[in-house]
Design a protein around this motif. Structure first.
Motif, mmCIF file in Angstrom:
data_model
loop_
_atom_site.group_PDB
_atom_site.id
_atom_site.type_symbol
_atom_site.label_atom_id
_atom_site.label_comp_id
_atom_site.label_asym_id
_atom_site.label_seq_id
_atom_site.Cartn_x
_atom_site.Cartn_y
_atom_site.Cartn_z
ATOM 1 N N GLU A 1 5.589 -5.953 5.220
ATOM 2 C CA GLU A 1 4.396 -5.829 6.053
ATOM 3 C C GLU A 1 3.232 -6.636 5.463
ATOM 4 O OE1 GLU A 1 6.034 -3.027 5.006
ATOM 5 O OE2 GLU A 1 6.997 -2.415 6.878
ATOM 6 N N THR B 1 -7.602 5.139 0.473
ATOM 7 C CA THR B 1 -8.214 5.903 1.559
ATOM 8 C C THR B 1 -9.600 6.446 1.189
ATOM 9 O OG1 THR B 1 -6.874 7.766 0.814
ATOM 10 C CG2 THR B 1 -6.089 6.569 2.737
ATOM 11 N N PRO C 1 -1.163 -1.522 13.160
ATOM 12 C CA PRO C 1 -2.605 -1.458 13.385
ATOM 13 C C PRO C 1 -3.276 -2.833 13.479
ATOM 14 C CG PRO C 1 -2.035 -0.691 11.185
ATOM 15 C CD PRO C 1 -0.755 -0.850 11.918
ATOM 16 N N ASN C 2 -2.698 -3.852 12.835
ATOM 17 C CA ASN C 2 -3.366 -5.151 12.833
ATOM 18 C C ASN C 2 -2.776 -6.164 13.798
ATOM 19 O OD1 ASN C 2 -5.491 -4.982 10.718
ATOM 20 N ND2 ASN C 2 -3.739 -4.292 9.536
ATOM 21 N N ILE C 3 -1.440 -6.242 13.869
ATOM 22 C CA ILE C 3 -0.847 -7.271 14.713
ATOM 23 C C ILE C 3 -0.056 -6.677 15.877
ATOM 24 C CG2 ILE C 3 -0.802 -9.211 13.074
ATOM 25 C CD1 ILE C 3 1.839 -8.341 12.065
ATOM 26 N N PRO D 1 -7.179 -5.653 5.049
ATOM 27 C CA PRO D 1 -7.182 -5.759 6.507
ATOM 28 C C PRO D 1 -7.814 -4.512 7.136
ATOM 29 C CG PRO D 1 -4.975 -6.071 5.591
ATOM 30 C CD PRO D 1 -5.840 -5.602 4.485
ATOM 31 N N ALA D 2 -8.394 -4.683 8.331
ATOM 32 C CA ALA D 2 -8.950 -3.537 9.052
ATOM 33 C C ALA D 2 -7.804 -2.572 9.372
ATOM 34 C CB ALA D 2 -9.611 -4.021 10.330
ATOM 35 N N ASN D 3 -8.111 -1.302 9.562
ATOM 36 C CA ASN D 3 -7.103 -0.276 9.902
ATOM 37 C C ASN D 3 -5.930 -0.298 8.939
ATOM 38 O OD1 ASN D 3 -8.363 0.255 12.492
ATOM 39 N ND2 ASN D 3 -7.593 -1.776 12.982
ATOM 40 N N ILE D 4 -6.207 -0.454 7.673
ATOM 41 C CA ILE D 4 -5.105 -0.605 6.722
ATOM 42 C C ILE D 4 -4.214 0.632 6.709
ATOM 43 C CG2 ILE D 4 -6.412 0.282 4.750
ATOM 44 C CD1 ILE D 4 -5.076 -2.155 3.236
ATOM 45 N N SER D 5 -2.906 0.400 6.694
ATOM 46 C CA SER D 5 -1.985 1.532 6.638
ATOM 47 C C SER D 5 -1.616 1.788 5.186
ATOM 48 C CB SER D 5 -0.728 1.234 7.452
ATOM 49 O OG SER D 5 0.321 0.803 6.619
ATOM 50 N N THR D 6 -1.156 2.986 4.889
ATOM 51 C CA THR D 6 -0.758 3.275 3.511
ATOM 52 C C THR D 6 0.760 3.286 3.388
ATOM 53 O OG1 THR D 6 -1.017 5.599 4.044
ATOM 54 C CG2 THR D 6 -2.805 4.568 2.824
ATOM 55 N N ASP D 7 1.431 2.532 4.269
ATOM 56 C CA ASP D 7 2.895 2.480 4.224
ATOM 57 C C ASP D 7 3.426 1.075 3.978
ATOM 58 O OD1 ASP D 7 3.158 5.156 4.807
ATOM 59 O OD2 ASP D 7 3.083 4.818 6.959
ATOM 60 N N SER E 1 3.138 7.799 2.946
ATOM 61 C CA SER E 1 2.530 7.980 1.622
ATOM 62 C C SER E 1 1.920 9.364 1.421
ATOM 63 C CB SER E 1 1.469 6.911 1.394
ATOM 64 O OG SER E 1 2.097 5.691 1.063
ATOM 65 N N ALA F 1 -0.209 4.489 11.279
ATOM 66 C CA ALA F 1 -0.790 4.266 9.964
ATOM 67 C C ALA F 1 -1.696 5.408 9.529
ATOM 68 C CB ALA F 1 -1.566 2.950 9.964
ATOM 69 N N GLN G 1 0.729 -14.536 8.526
ATOM 70 C CA GLN G 1 0.095 -14.685 9.837
ATOM 71 C C GLN G 1 -1.300 -15.293 9.700
ATOM 72 O OE1 GLN G 1 1.005 -13.587 13.200
ATOM 73 N NE2 GLN G 1 3.031 -13.749 12.295
ATOM 74 N N THR H 1 0.793 -1.225 0.000
ATOM 75 C CA THR H 1 0.000 0.000 0.000
ATOM 76 C C THR H 1 0.827 1.279 0.000
ATOM 77 O OG1 THR H 1 -0.060 0.026 2.403
ATOM 78 C CG2 THR H 1 -1.860 -1.110 1.296
ATOM 79 N N GLY H 2 2.131 1.187 0.238
ATOM 80 C CA GLY H 2 2.984 2.379 0.282
ATOM 81 C C GLY H 2 3.007 3.070 -1.081
ATOM 82 N N ALA I 1 3.787 -10.232 5.960
ATOM 83 C CA ALA I 1 3.567 -10.621 7.357
ATOM 84 C C ALA I 1 2.083 -10.880 7.602
ATOM 85 C CB ALA I 1 4.086 -9.545 8.295
ATOM 86 N N ILE I 2 1.226 -10.035 7.070
ATOM 87 C CA ILE I 2 -0.212 -10.222 7.257
ATOM 88 C C ILE I 2 -0.669 -11.527 6.597
ATOM 89 C CG2 ILE I 2 -2.477 -9.298 6.567
ATOM 90 C CD1 ILE I 2 -1.376 -6.519 7.125
#
Lengths: 413, 300
Positions: free
Chosen positions: A240, A389, B136-138, A229-235, B248, B157, A247, A179-180, A243-244
């Motif tokens: 990362e 976003t 945020p997830n783990i 995923p919930a609370n997705i980051s944009t980095d 970003s 995030a 996991q 997502t970065g 890892a998701i």
């Protein structure tokens, strides 16, 4: 294997028995380090390896090559990321004669697309060693549980399956990907091509606001926003996102095949047994994943030890090492190795099949082919994060188009 | 001294320069030369390679940078916000902790060691540790919030939560240093003024406000200066948590991160030098204002 002496070309003012090699953290590097004693014995040379992370490697080159430093002989570099800039600045030695002289090395054996990425103004400035194709990583168990008998063939099916799996498994995302802003560009590229777009059109102008591109941005971003995923980051870069996936928190993950061992190695992945691989799903324009040379070897133009540096490259990119590398899961650029069934004998079967499909339909770049790649990636990556976003992807693509056209005009000057 | 040879007389006449010469050469090589070179680069269109030919373009870079409302001015604002908030919280919190630790108590040594722990870790390692905690997830942070019934937060995030989160990390790591400095100042204060104030019936707050704080002011100024300069040039925590470009949306891109990106990602050496020179001037101006104020206070 024979190591023929090299006649002519190259600067040997500072010839030394020690070859200083800078390599990136990669499976390829681990393999080559294990095999080094063999080379040192054959050649009588000593190899001094500096190993760095991708970003650190890039910064190191920026500082040292800029200063004209001669303490790097052989450098592992990214032809699509830094290749043009380095070649234009005169940092890379001309390897044309060296590469074509030795019949054992067989330069004609290298695939055309990777070779064109390591060639600058008709001069060979690098030897491609690692190629990558995008494939779809997926969870066999989750698919089965939701009643799907096969991985998605098309992007529409991908979306439909992701929605169903997410609904059937609370807490598990249907889809995850990079997502970065800059990091996502390479993996997004396969979506872009499969929708029928590209970063630059045939006449060299920006094409990031074409109808196809707008659809691709909206699709990639929308899938992450709604099925991600919930609370997705944009980095998120690959580490990362991987890892998701490993996991056990996502069902589908499009990524480079060269990273597959991270998902199938039980010591790194909780879902190792259930990971499957599929060819990149087809969009309106078919399945068009990237097929690119991600890493190459080059010689520092300022090095005074070029003949010995070439001996190292001749060995490391030679047929024998290429086969060994490919057997451990790092696809190279040699046709003969790809044709050798032994090369893919250790791959998961579905991975080998997915690679075959990608090789047939692949596009030779996964980012804009320009000099200042980092800057270009940030520009064309903006609509991706905007789409994730929940902003208007089409409007963002129009803005990016303007900035990218200005960038291209600027670079053409 | 008619017998003294000429060179010895010369050396004797110029001895203050001779003794200072090594230090001056050091300063010239390590401070003046790089600064002058950066200044020169900022007046050229140097890009791609430092060794490539570049053109002298006067102040065009400065005009470009100073009119850049996309990246430069937001970076200035973030640098100011980061430094201001971190510094304020660190000094107030540091003062509170230092006052608590001032008087001897049981287990004092252990508490002091525990408080100093964050200080000894490398900022990059600290950044990476918090990045894992705030995932945020783990990450642990959201799990912990879950235990007390609060929903997950985006932390690093989020586009608007990232900067406050990095400020929190800076506070976590650097408050101990402020505590250390203030505690040293407090323990060196003499007890008499406190006792006199107590006899006069001053409350704890009055004693702090009118006795301790004024006496401690020189130490506070030292702490503010040291931490302020450090916070202004913060790079490692930001880079380790948000990576290149400060995320970003450039959400934690301060002047330092911006200048780094211009050099190492964009290879725009002229522009990068311009940003650094402007940053340098900003710091000089700030220090000038602070010292002028200090002089005024001293003159009263």
């Amino acid at each position: 294997m024979t190591l023929s002496a090299c006649g002519g070309g190259g600067d040997d003012s500072g010839a030394s028995d020690t070859v200083r090699v800078t390599l990136v953290n990669h499976v390829w590097t681990e393999n080559i380090r294990k095999a080094l004693p063999e080379f040192e014995q054959q050649s009588g040379l000593k190899v001094e390896v500096t190993q760095l992370g991708e970003d650190q490697l890039s910064d190191q080159y920026n500082v040292k090559l800029n200063a004209g430093s001669d303490d790097i002989d052989v450098m592992m570099y990214r032809p699509l990321q830094e290749g043009r800039l380095f070649a234009k600045n005169g940092y890379l030695a001309d390897l044309t004669d060296k590469a074509k002289e030795n019949a054992d090395f067989d330069f004609a054996d290298f695939q055309d697309a990777p070779v064109s990425a390591t060639t600058y103004e008709d001069k060979v400035v690098g030897i491609p060693i690692i190629t990558e194709q995008q494939v779809l990583y997926y969870r066999k168990d989750l698919l089965e549980k939701s009643g799907f008998s096969a991985p998605p063939q098309t992007l529409d099916e991908l979306k439909a399956q992701a929605i169903k799996i997410q609904a059937d498994n609370p807490g598990v995302a249907g889809f995850v990907a990079r997502t970065g802003k800059a990091a996502a560009v390479t993996q997004f590229s396969s979506f872009l091509y499969s929708f029928g777009g590209d970063f630059v059109d045939e006449s060299g102008n920006s094409a990031v606001n074409s109808e196809a591109a707008k659809q691709a941005y909206a699709f990639y971003g929308g899938l992450l926003r709604e099925q991600g995923p919930a609370n997705i980051s944009t980095d998120m870069s690959w580490s990362e996102a991987m890892a998701i996936f490993t996991q056990g928190q996502a069902a589908f993950y499009p990524e480079a095949n060269s990273l597959y061992a991270n998902a199938t190695d039980p010591s790194k992945s909780r879902v190792a047994e259930n990971v499957g691989f599929a060819p990149f799903p087809a969009g309106p324009a078919g399945s068009k994943p990237y097929n690119i040379p991600s890493w190459g070897l080059a010689i520092n133009e300022a090095s005074g030890n070029q003949t010995n540096a070439w001996k190292f490259i001749e060995w490391a990119a030679g047929k024998e090492q290429s086969l060994e590398q490919q057997k451990t899961g790092t696809p190279g650029a040699r046709t003969s190795v790809f044709e050798n069934p032994e090369a893919t004998s250790t791959y998961p079967e579905d991975m080998a099949q997915a690679i075959t499909v990608s090789l047939a339909n692949g596009v030779g770049h996964d980012r804009p082919v320009v000099e200042r790649v980092a800057q270009a990636r940030e520009i064309v990556g903006q609509p991706i994060v905007d789409a994730i976003t929940g902003r208007d992807a089409a409007a963002s693509a129009d803005t990016a188009h303007e900035a990218f056209q200005k960038f291209l005009d600027d670079e053409a000057r | 001294m008619p017998d003294t040879p000429g060179w010895a007389r010369w050396a004797n006449d110029h001895r203050k320069w001779l003794f200072a010469a090594p230090a001056m050469a050091f300063v010239a090589a390590l401070i003046i030369f790089p600064l002058a070179w950066t200044m020169y680069l900022s007046l050229t269109d140097s890009s791609g390679s430092v060794r490539a030919e570049s053109e002298f373009i006067g102040f065009r870079n400065y005009i470009d940078v100073l009119t850049d409302t996309d990246r430069f001015w937001p970076a200035v604002a973030r640098t100011g916000a980061f430094t201001g908030v971190a510094l304020l919280v660190e000094v107030v919190l540091g003062m509170a902790i230092a006052l608590l630790l001032w008087r001897p108590f049981r287990g004092e040594k252990w508490v002091r060691v525990a408080i100093l722990l964050p200080l000894v870790a490398t900022p990059v390692a600290v950044g990476m540790m918090w990045r894992l905690i705030f995932d945020p997830n783990i990450g642990l942070a959201n799990q912990a919030l879950g235990w007390i019934g609060i929903g997950p937060q985006p932390w690093l995030a989020g586009q608007h939560t990232a900067l406050p989160t990095t400020i929190f990390i800076d506070i976590w790591q650097w408050t101990p240093m402020v505590v250390l400095i203030l505690l040293a100042g407090l323990t060196s204060l003499s007890d008499e003024p406190q006792e006199a104030a107590m006899i006069d019936g001053a409350s704890a707050w009055q004693r702090f406000r009118h006795v301790t704080l004024p006496l401690l002011m020189p130490t506070v100024i030292v702490a503010v200066l040291l931490r302020g300069i450090d916070a202004l040039k913060t790079f490692d925590i930001l880079y380790a948590t948000k990576g290149r470009g400060g995320g970003s949306f450039n959400e934690v891109e301060t002047l330092n991160v911006y200048a780094y990106g211009l050099s190492f990602d964009y290879n725009e050496y002229g522009l990068s030098s311009t940003v650094l020179i402007l940053f340098f001037l900003l710091i000089i101006a700030l220090m000038w204002v602070l010292t002028a104020r200090k002089k005024k206070e001293a003159g009263r």
